[in-house]
Design a protein around this motif. Structure first.
Motif, PDB file in Angstrom:
ATOM      1  N   VAL A 111       0.842  -1.193   0.000  1.00 21.27           N
ATOM      2  CA  VAL A 111       0.000   0.000   0.000  1.00 21.27           C
ATOM      3  C   VAL A 111       0.880   1.247   0.000  1.00 21.27           C
ATOM      4  O   VAL A 111       1.774   1.392   0.842  1.00 21.27           O
ATOM      5  N   LEU A 112       0.629   2.130  -0.949  1.00 26.29           N
ATOM      6  CA  LEU A 112       1.335   3.397  -1.055  1.00 26.29           C
ATOM      7  C   LEU A 112       0.367   4.551  -0.812  1.00 26.29           C
ATOM      8  O   LEU A 112      -0.854   4.396  -0.951  1.00 26.29           O
ATOM      9  N   LEU A 113       0.924   5.708  -0.441  1.00 24.18           N
ATOM     10  CA  LEU A 113       0.170   6.948  -0.369  1.00 24.18           C
ATOM     11  C   LEU A 113       0.751   7.869  -1.429  1.00 24.18           C
ATOM     12  O   LEU A 113       1.966   8.102  -1.466  1.00 24.18           O
ATOM     13  N   THR A 114      -0.098   8.371  -2.324  1.00 24.37           N
ATOM     14  CA  THR A 114       0.355   9.220  -3.416  1.00 24.37           C
ATOM     15  C   THR A 114      -0.277  10.603  -3.298  1.00 24.37           C
ATOM     16  O   THR A 114      -1.334  10.769  -2.689  1.00 24.37           O
ATOM     17  N   ILE A 115       0.374  11.582  -3.899  1.00 19.67           N
ATOM     18  CA  ILE A 115      -0.155  12.942  -3.943  1.00 19.67           C
ATOM     19  C   ILE A 115       0.057  13.478  -5.350  1.00 19.67           C
ATOM     20  O   ILE A 115       1.130  13.300  -5.933  1.00 19.67           O
ATOM     21  N   HIS A 116      -0.991  14.101  -5.911  1.00 20.46           N
ATOM     22  CA  HIS A 116      -1.000  14.470  -7.318  1.00 20.46           C
ATOM     23  C   HIS A 116      -1.415  15.927  -7.486  1.00 20.46           C
ATOM     24  O   HIS A 116      -2.460  16.344  -6.973  1.00 20.46           O
ATOM     25  N   ALA A 117      -0.597  16.681  -8.215  1.00 22.32           N
ATOM     26  CA  ALA A 117      -0.948  18.053  -8.598  1.00 22.32           C
ATOM     27  C   ALA A 117      -1.651  17.997  -9.946  1.00 22.32           C
ATOM     28  O   ALA A 117      -1.018  17.747 -10.965  1.00 22.32           O
ATOM     29  N   GLN A 118      -2.949  18.209  -9.942  1.00 22.02           N
ATOM     30  CA  GLN A 118      -3.751  18.220 -11.164  1.00 22.02           C
ATOM     31  C   GLN A 118      -3.972  19.674 -11.569  1.00 22.02           C
ATOM     32  O   GLN A 118      -4.645  20.419 -10.875  1.00 22.02           O
ATOM     33  N   ARG A 119      -3.362  20.088 -12.685  1.00 17.48           N
ATOM     34  CA  ARG A 119      -3.407  21.499 -13.088  1.00 17.48           C
ATOM     35  C   ARG A 119      -4.352  21.750 -14.252  1.00 17.48           C
ATOM     36  O   ARG A 119      -4.509  22.890 -14.668  1.00 17.48           O
ATOM     37  N   GLU A 120      -4.962  20.702 -14.802  1.00 15.01           N
ATOM     38  CA  GLU A 120      -5.897  20.877 -15.899  1.00 15.01           C
ATOM     39  C   GLU A 120      -7.324  20.726 -15.378  1.00 15.01           C
ATOM     40  O   GLU A 120      -7.562  20.142 -14.330  1.00 15.01           O
ATOM     41  N   GLN A 121      -8.279  21.246 -16.151  1.00 13.62           N
ATOM     42  CA  GLN A 121      -9.699  21.102 -15.828  1.00 13.62           C
ATOM     43  C   GLN A 121      -9.950  21.556 -14.398  1.00 13.62           C
ATOM     44  O   GLN A 121      -9.711  22.706 -14.060  1.00 13.62           O
ATOM     45  N   ASP A 122     -10.428  20.677 -13.538  1.00 15.44           N
ATOM     46  CA  ASP A 122     -10.693  21.046 -12.149  1.00 15.44           C
ATOM     47  C   ASP A 122      -9.396  20.947 -11.351  1.00 15.44           C
ATOM     48  O   ASP A 122      -9.104  19.925 -10.726  1.00 15.44           O
ATOM     49  N   ALA A 123      -8.613  22.013 -11.371  1.00 16.22           N
ATOM     50  CA  ALA A 123      -7.288  21.995 -10.752  1.00 16.22           C
ATOM     51  C   ALA A 123      -7.405  21.754  -9.252  1.00 16.22           C
ATOM     52  O   ALA A 123      -8.295  22.263  -8.574  1.00 16.22           O
ATOM     53  N   GLY A 124      -6.482  20.960  -8.722  1.00 20.88           N
ATOM     54  CA  GLY A 124      -6.480  20.680  -7.296  1.00 20.88           C
ATOM     55  C   GLY A 124      -5.345  19.768  -6.900  1.00 20.88           C
ATOM     56  O   GLY A 124      -4.574  19.293  -7.732  1.00 20.88           O
ATOM     57  N   LEU A 125      -5.255  19.526  -5.601  1.00 23.70           N
ATOM     58  CA  LEU A 125      -4.219  18.677  -5.018  1.00 23.70           C
ATOM     59  C   LEU A 125      -4.913  17.541  -4.277  1.00 23.70           C
ATOM     60  O   LEU A 125      -5.738  17.777  -3.387  1.00 23.70           O
ATOM     61  N   VAL A 126      -4.593  16.303  -4.648  1.00 25.62           N
ATOM     62  CA  VAL A 126      -5.320  15.139  -4.132  1.00 25.62           C
ATOM     63  C   VAL A 126      -4.343  14.099  -3.604  1.00 25.62           C
ATOM     64  O   VAL A 126      -3.347  13.770  -4.262  1.00 25.62           O
ATOM     65  N   VAL A 127      -4.643  13.563  -2.408  1.00 24.97           N
ATOM     66  CA  VAL A 127      -3.896  12.450  -1.816  1.00 24.97           C
ATOM     67  C   VAL A 127      -4.708  11.181  -2.006  1.00 24.97           C
ATOM     68  O   VAL A 127      -5.933  11.190  -1.811  1.00 24.97           O
ATOM     69  N   ARG A 128      -4.046  10.093  -2.372  1.00 21.97           N
ATOM     70  CA  ARG A 128      -4.746   8.827  -2.601  1.00 21.97           C
ATOM     71  C   ARG A 128      -4.024   7.675  -1.920  1.00 21.97           C
ATOM     72  O   ARG A 128      -2.801   7.578  -1.985  1.00 21.97           O
ATOM     73  N   ARG A 129      -4.789   6.805  -1.284  1.00 20.28           N
ATOM     74  CA  ARG A 129      -4.264   5.536  -0.780  1.00 20.28           C
ATOM     75  C   ARG A 129      -4.424   4.510  -1.891  1.00 20.28           C
ATOM     76  O   ARG A 129      -5.510   4.370  -2.460  1.00 20.28           O
ATOM     77  N   VAL A 130      -3.320   3.785  -2.202  1.00 22.50           N
ATOM     78  CA  VAL A 130      -3.302   2.957  -3.401  1.00 22.50           C
ATOM     79  C   VAL A 130      -2.782   1.560  -3.091  1.00 22.50           C
ATOM     80  O   VAL A 130      -1.753   1.406  -2.415  1.00 22.50           O
ATOM     81  N   ASP A 131      -3.475   0.570  -3.592  1.00 19.61           N
ATOM     82  CA  ASP A 131      -3.028  -0.825  -3.518  1.00 19.61           C
ATOM     83  C   ASP A 131      -2.240  -1.125  -4.795  1.00 19.61           C
ATOM     84  O   ASP A 131      -2.766  -1.014  -5.896  1.00 19.61           O
TER      85      ASP A 131
END
Length: 360
Positions: free
Chosen positions: A270-290
Motif C-alpha cells: 500500500v502506497l500513499l500518493t499525492i497528485h498536482a492536477q493542473r488541468e480542468q478542475d485543478a487541485g491537489l489530491v492524496v490517494r491511498r493505493v493498492d
C-alpha cells in the motif's frame, strides 16, 4: 483520511518591502527527531538569484526556524539552485538536485523562440553535522550523457546503494526516457543503473519523477507523462521493480490525471500518493493505493484543495512552464497516524511553501 490543518511553512515576512518567492521544497526527519526542510528562495519564479535554503522544526512541523542559505558559495556564472535532502545510514545528510547556469539573468529559462534551456548541471551537497553546515555543491557527473533533471530526492536501499529517479531535460520532440541513477560509494560517484521508462518513439517525457523503495528490492517510480508528439499531458504513470531498480516492468497508466506527483510507502503493498492536477478542475489530491500485483488501485482519496484559478494552460509546453500556480507536492510520515503533505503554491500574489497536516 482527514485534513486536520493547513499552514504556510514559509511565506515572505515582508512582502511590501522585498520579493522572496519560495519554491521546490523537500522535508525529512533527521536522527535527532527534528524536521529539516530544503527549499529555494529568489526574487521571482525563474529568477537567477534562486538559492537553496534550510529551515528546521523541533515541534513536528508546527513552527519553523528562519531559513538560511544551504551554502554561501557563489558560482560564476550565477547558478539557480534546487536541492532535496535525505539522511544516509552513516548519519550524513545528502542533498541532490540541479542548477541552471544563468550568465544572463534576464534570459528566460525556456527561450521563447528556440525552446532551448540554460545549461543544467546535476549537483549534490553533504552535511556531516545534522544540517548545520553543508559542503559547496559539486557536480554529479555522467560522462557523455545529456543534462539530467534530478528534481526529487534520492533514497538509500538496504544494501547501502543510493538510487534516484531522473530524466534527460530538454524540450525536443524525441530523446526522452526515465532513468535510475545510482551511487555505491555514499554519493561520491554516480552511474546510470537502468531505465524505468522509454516510449517506443522516445517522445513521452518522464518529468518530475519520484521513487519510493520498500522491503527487499521493491521500488516504484511515479511520473508526469507528457506526450511531445501530440502536445498533451497524459495521466500519471508508474513502474515497478523487484530488484532494487535494476529492471522495471512495463509502465502502468494510473488513470489519475496529474502532473507533478509523489509517493510514500505505508504498509505491505500500500502506497500513499499525492497528485498536482493542473488541468480542468485543478487541485491537489492524496490517494491511498493498492499496488499488489503491479496494479494501481485507488482505495481512498482526499482532496486538499480545488481551485480552477490554480490551473495552468496546456496550449504548449513553453506556456505551461510559465503559468504554473502550484507544484512539487510530497508527503512525509510523521507518525503511525499522521502525515505532512506539502508543496509550493501561489497565494496572495507570492509563492509560498504550503503544508497540510493529515490524519490517516
Amino acid at each position: 483520511m482527514k485534513r486536520q490543518s493547513s499552514f504556510a511553512l514559509y511565506a515572505n515576512p515582508a512582502p511590501l518591502l522585498v520579493s522572496r518567492q519560495a519554491l521546490f521544497p523537500g522535508i525529512i526527519r533527521v536522527g535527532d527527531g527534528r524536521l529539516l526542510a530544503l527549499f529555494s528562495i529568489g526574487q521571482a519564479f525563474d529568477a537567477a538569484d534562486m538559492r537553496s535554503f534550510v529551515s528546521s522544526s523541533e515541534d513536528d512541523g508546527h513552527t519553523w526556524s528562519p531559513p538560511r542559505r544551504l551554502n554561501s558559495h557563489e558560482a560564476a556564472p550565477e547558478e539557480q539552485q534546487s536541492f532535496k535532502p535525505i539522511q544516509l545510514r552513516d548519519g550524513r545528510l545528502l542533498a541532490t538536485g540541479y542548477v541552471f547556469e544563468r550568465p544572463d539573468p534576464l534570459q528566460p529559462i525556456v527561450d521563447p523562440v528556440t525552446s532551448a534551456l540554460p545549461r543544467l548541471v546535476p549537483k549534490m551537497s553533504v552535511s556531516g553535522d545534522g544540517g548545520a553546515s553543508w559542503s559547496v555543491p559539486e557536480a554529479i557527473r555522467f560522462e557523455g550523457e545529456p543534462p539530467l533533471e534530478m528534481s526529487g530526492p534520492a533514497t538509500q536501499l538496504p544494501s547501502g546503494r543510493i538510487i534516484a529517479a531522473t530524466s534527460p531535460f530538454h524540450l525536443e520532440r524525441t530523446g526522452h526516457s526515465g532513468w535510475i541513477v545510482a551511487s555505491d560509494d555514499g554519493g561520491r560517484n554516480w552511474f546510470k543503473l537502468s531505465e524505468f521508462f522509454r516510449a517506443p518513439g522516445g517522445d513521452i517525457h518522464a518529468w518530475e519523477c519520484r521513487l519510493v523503495a520498500w522491503d527487499e528490492g521493491r521500488v516504484a517510480v511515479l511520473w508526469w507523462a507528457y506526450d511531445h508528439t501530440r502536445g498533451v499531458n497524459l495521466n500519471n504513470h508508474i513502474a515497478f521493480s523487484a530488484d532494487g531498480g535494476e529492471t522495471f516492468g512495463p509502465a502502468v497508466d494510473t488513470g489519475v490525471p496529474g502532473q507533478s506527483s509523489s509517493l510514500i510507502h505505508l504498509e505491505d503493498e500500500v502506497l500513499l500518493t499525492i497528485h498536482a492536477q493542473r488541468e480542468q478542475d485543478a487541485g491537489l489530491v492524496v490517494r491511498r493505493v493498492d499496488v499488489s500485483g503491479g496494479r494501481f488501485a485507488v482505495t481512498e482519496g482526499l482532496e486538499l484543495f480545488a481551485d480552477r484559478a490554480m490551473g495552468s494552460t496546456t496550449a504548449d509546453m513553453k506556456q505551461q512552464f510559465g503559468d504554473l500556480k502550484f507544484g512539487q507536492p510530497s508527503l512525509l510520515r510523521l507518525s503511525h497516524t499522521e502525515v505532512l503533505a506539502y508543496c509550493w503554491a501561489f497565494e496572495a500574489h507570492q509563492y509560498i511553501i504550503k503544508a497540510f497536516r493529515l490524519s490517516l
